[in-house]
Motif scaffolding. Sequence first.
Motif, PDB file in Angstrom:
ATOM      1  N   GLN A   6      39.539   1.192  72.507  1.00 33.25           N
ATOM      2  CA  GLN A   6      40.536   0.299  71.941  1.00 33.25           C
ATOM      3  C   GLN A   6      41.194   1.013  71.001  1.00 33.25           C
ATOM      4  OE1 GLN A   6      40.970  -2.625  72.575  1.00 33.25           O
ATOM      5  NE2 GLN A   6      42.864  -2.765  71.360  1.00 33.25           N
ATOM      6  N   THR A   7      40.979   1.937  70.090  1.00 32.76           N
ATOM      7  CA  THR A   7      41.505   2.734  69.051  1.00 32.76           C
ATOM      8  C   THR A   7      42.436   3.590  69.811  1.00 32.76           C
ATOM      9  OG1 THR A   7      39.587   2.978  67.749  1.00 32.76           O
ATOM     10  CG2 THR A   7      41.380   4.320  67.255  1.00 32.76           C
ATOM     11  N   ILE A   8      42.138   4.255  70.844  1.00 33.72           N
ATOM     12  CA  ILE A   8      42.875   5.311  71.844  1.00 33.72           C
ATOM     13  C   ILE A   8      44.041   4.466  72.483  1.00 33.72           C
ATOM     14  CG2 ILE A   8      43.042   6.510  73.675  1.00 33.72           C
ATOM     15  CD1 ILE A   8      40.277   7.353  73.135  1.00 33.72           C
ATOM     16  N   TYR A   9      43.954   3.166  72.913  1.00 34.98           N
ATOM     17  CA  TYR A   9      44.758   2.145  73.546  1.00 34.98           C
ATOM     18  C   TYR A   9      45.889   1.823  72.483  1.00 34.98           C
ATOM     19  CZ  TYR A   9      46.654  -1.765  75.957  1.00 34.98           C
ATOM     20  OH  TYR A   9      47.652  -2.446  76.607  1.00 34.98           O
ATOM     21  N   GLU A  10      45.506   1.552  71.287  1.00 36.00           N
ATOM     22  CA  GLU A  10      46.362   1.098  70.305  1.00 36.00           C
ATOM     23  C   GLU A  10      46.933   2.157  70.072  1.00 36.00           C
ATOM     24  OE1 GLU A  10      46.729  -2.033  68.822  1.00 36.00           O
ATOM     25  OE2 GLU A  10      45.116  -2.835  70.333  1.00 36.00           O
ATOM     26  N   GLY A  11      46.668   3.492  69.798  1.00 39.37           N
ATOM     27  CA  GLY A  11      47.491   4.503  69.540  1.00 39.37           C
ATOM     28  C   GLY A  11      48.440   5.030  70.577  1.00 39.37           C
ATOM     29  N   ALA A  12      48.202   4.728  71.752  1.00 38.38           N
ATOM     30  CA  ALA A  12      49.107   4.761  72.843  1.00 38.38           C
ATOM     31  C   ALA A  12      50.257   3.914  72.922  1.00 38.38           C
ATOM     32  CB  ALA A  12      48.124   4.884  74.273  1.00 38.38           C
TER      33      ALA A  12
ATOM     34  N   LYS B  89      55.938  -2.782  78.673  1.00 38.05           N
ATOM     35  CA  LYS B  89      55.357  -3.386  77.689  1.00 38.05           C
ATOM     36  C   LYS B  89      53.972  -3.478  77.942  1.00 38.05           C
ATOM     37  CE  LYS B  89      55.696  -5.135  73.492  1.00 38.05           C
ATOM     38  NZ  LYS B  89      55.928  -4.277  72.237  1.00 38.05           N
ATOM     39  N   PRO B  90      52.787  -2.915  77.299  1.00 35.60           N
ATOM     40  CA  PRO B  90      51.392  -3.411  77.401  1.00 35.60           C
ATOM     41  C   PRO B  90      51.200  -4.782  77.041  1.00 35.60           C
ATOM     42  CG  PRO B  90      51.675  -1.384  76.134  1.00 35.60           C
ATOM     43  CD  PRO B  90      53.033  -1.938  76.373  1.00 35.60           C
ATOM     44  N   ASN B  91      50.423  -5.447  78.170  1.00 37.12           N
ATOM     45  CA  ASN B  91      49.729  -6.797  77.637  1.00 37.12           C
ATOM     46  C   ASN B  91      48.576  -6.746  76.933  1.00 37.12           C
ATOM     47  OD1 ASN B  91      49.026  -9.399  77.865  1.00 37.12           O
ATOM     48  ND2 ASN B  91      49.589  -9.596  80.265  1.00 37.12           N
ATOM     49  N   ALA B  92      48.747  -7.018  75.732  1.00 41.34           N
ATOM     50  CA  ALA B  92      47.551  -6.864  74.736  1.00 41.34           C
ATOM     51  C   ALA B  92      46.502  -7.872  75.003  1.00 41.34           C
ATOM     52  CB  ALA B  92      48.268  -6.674  73.461  1.00 41.34           C
ATOM     53  N   ARG B  93      47.080  -9.154  75.424  1.00 39.59           N
ATOM     54  CA  ARG B  93      45.962 -10.158  75.714  1.00 39.59           C
ATOM     55  C   ARG B  93      45.125  -9.810  77.103  1.00 39.59           C
ATOM     56  NH1 ARG B  93      46.283 -14.974  79.359  1.00 39.59           N
ATOM     57  NH2 ARG B  93      48.183 -14.039  79.989  1.00 39.59           N
ATOM     58  N   LEU B  94      45.650  -9.249  78.082  1.00 42.71           N
ATOM     59  CA  LEU B  94      44.833  -8.917  79.008  1.00 42.71           C
ATOM     60  C   LEU B  94      44.266  -7.561  79.196  1.00 42.71           C
ATOM     61  CD1 LEU B  94      46.767 -10.389  82.129  1.00 42.71           C
ATOM     62  CD2 LEU B  94      45.035 -11.377  80.788  1.00 42.71           C
ATOM     63  N   GLY B  95      44.814  -6.521  78.388  1.00 45.08           N
ATOM     64  CA  GLY B  95      44.276  -5.264  78.031  1.00 45.08           C
ATOM     65  C   GLY B  95      44.551  -4.528  79.329  1.00 45.08           C
ATOM     66  N   ILE B  96      45.811  -4.916  80.181  1.00 44.66           N
ATOM     67  CA  ILE B  96      46.195  -4.313  81.256  1.00 44.66           C
ATOM     68  C   ILE B  96      47.492  -3.577  81.082  1.00 44.66           C
ATOM     69  CG2 ILE B  96      47.031  -4.795  83.670  1.00 44.66           C
ATOM     70  CD1 ILE B  96      45.193  -7.211  83.670  1.00 44.66           C
TER      71      ILE B  96
ATOM     72  N   HIS C  18      53.947   4.703  72.413  1.00 40.49           N
ATOM     73  CA  HIS C  18      54.910   4.350  73.603  1.00 40.49           C
ATOM     74  C   HIS C  18      56.275   3.660  72.899  1.00 40.49           C
ATOM     75  CE1 HIS C  18      56.335   1.446  76.550  1.00 40.49           C
ATOM     76  NE2 HIS C  18      56.198   2.414  77.117  1.00 40.49           N
ATOM     77  N   GLY C  19      55.934   2.854  71.896  1.00 42.07           N
ATOM     78  CA  GLY C  19      56.921   2.232  71.101  1.00 42.07           C
ATOM     79  C   GLY C  19      57.747   3.225  70.505  1.00 42.07           C
ATOM     80  N   LYS C  20      57.397   4.207  69.851  1.00 40.24           N
ATOM     81  CA  LYS C  20      58.082   5.444  69.259  1.00 40.24           C
ATOM     82  C   LYS C  20      59.013   5.971  70.220  1.00 40.24           C
ATOM     83  CE  LYS C  20      55.208   6.069  65.063  1.00 40.24           C
ATOM     84  NZ  LYS C  20      54.073   6.688  64.616  1.00 40.24           N
ATOM     85  N   GLY C  21      58.177   6.210  71.369  1.00 46.03           N
ATOM     86  CA  GLY C  21      59.103   6.912  72.491  1.00 46.03           C
ATOM     87  C   GLY C  21      60.339   6.056  73.072  1.00 46.03           C
TER      88      GLY C  21
END
Length: 171
Positions: free
Chosen positions: A103-109, A143-150, A113-116
């Motif tokens: 989850q930490t790695i995903y949040e960082g990604a 845009k990553p779907n945070a609700r589904l984690g997909i 991604h937003g900064k990119g």
Amino acid sequence: MKKERSEDKRVTNDVTVQEFNHTSTSIGGTADGLRRSLKELEDDLKKDEAGKKEFETYLKQLETKRADLQRKVDENKAWLEAIEQQGSNSSEQQYKRLLEQIQTIYEGAKEFHGKGIDMLIKEFGYHIAYKRWNDSFTAIPFKPNARLGISKPFCFKSSSASVKSQSTATP
């Protein structure tokens, strides 16, 4: 004269001779049949002995394989007992720890991604919603779907003209 008559008198006649010949031929045929049967039985015994050796070899291979599998089962039982001695919570705790790291790695990604995307907008004039006629850079909005984690992979595309110019510019 009595002697002559007894010598002239035959014990067998043509019928009995023929019966004897028939009987001896039958006995000879039976003996030949029995010899053939014996030869076939001996050949079958040789084949059976060869088959027995082959079977014994295969049986030894199976016994070796069984011993190997039993050794692996014993090793796995020992490993399981060692894990159970550590406590059932250790596996669950390790799983939860791995989930937290992912989850930490995903949040960082997501953040990078937003900064990119922001950098693409500032540096290249990229517009997320549409492509302008003079844009040399294209990308698929993501845009990553945070609700589904997909999430789907972000794909960059550049026009063929800019790829050609880059490939000719470098030696």
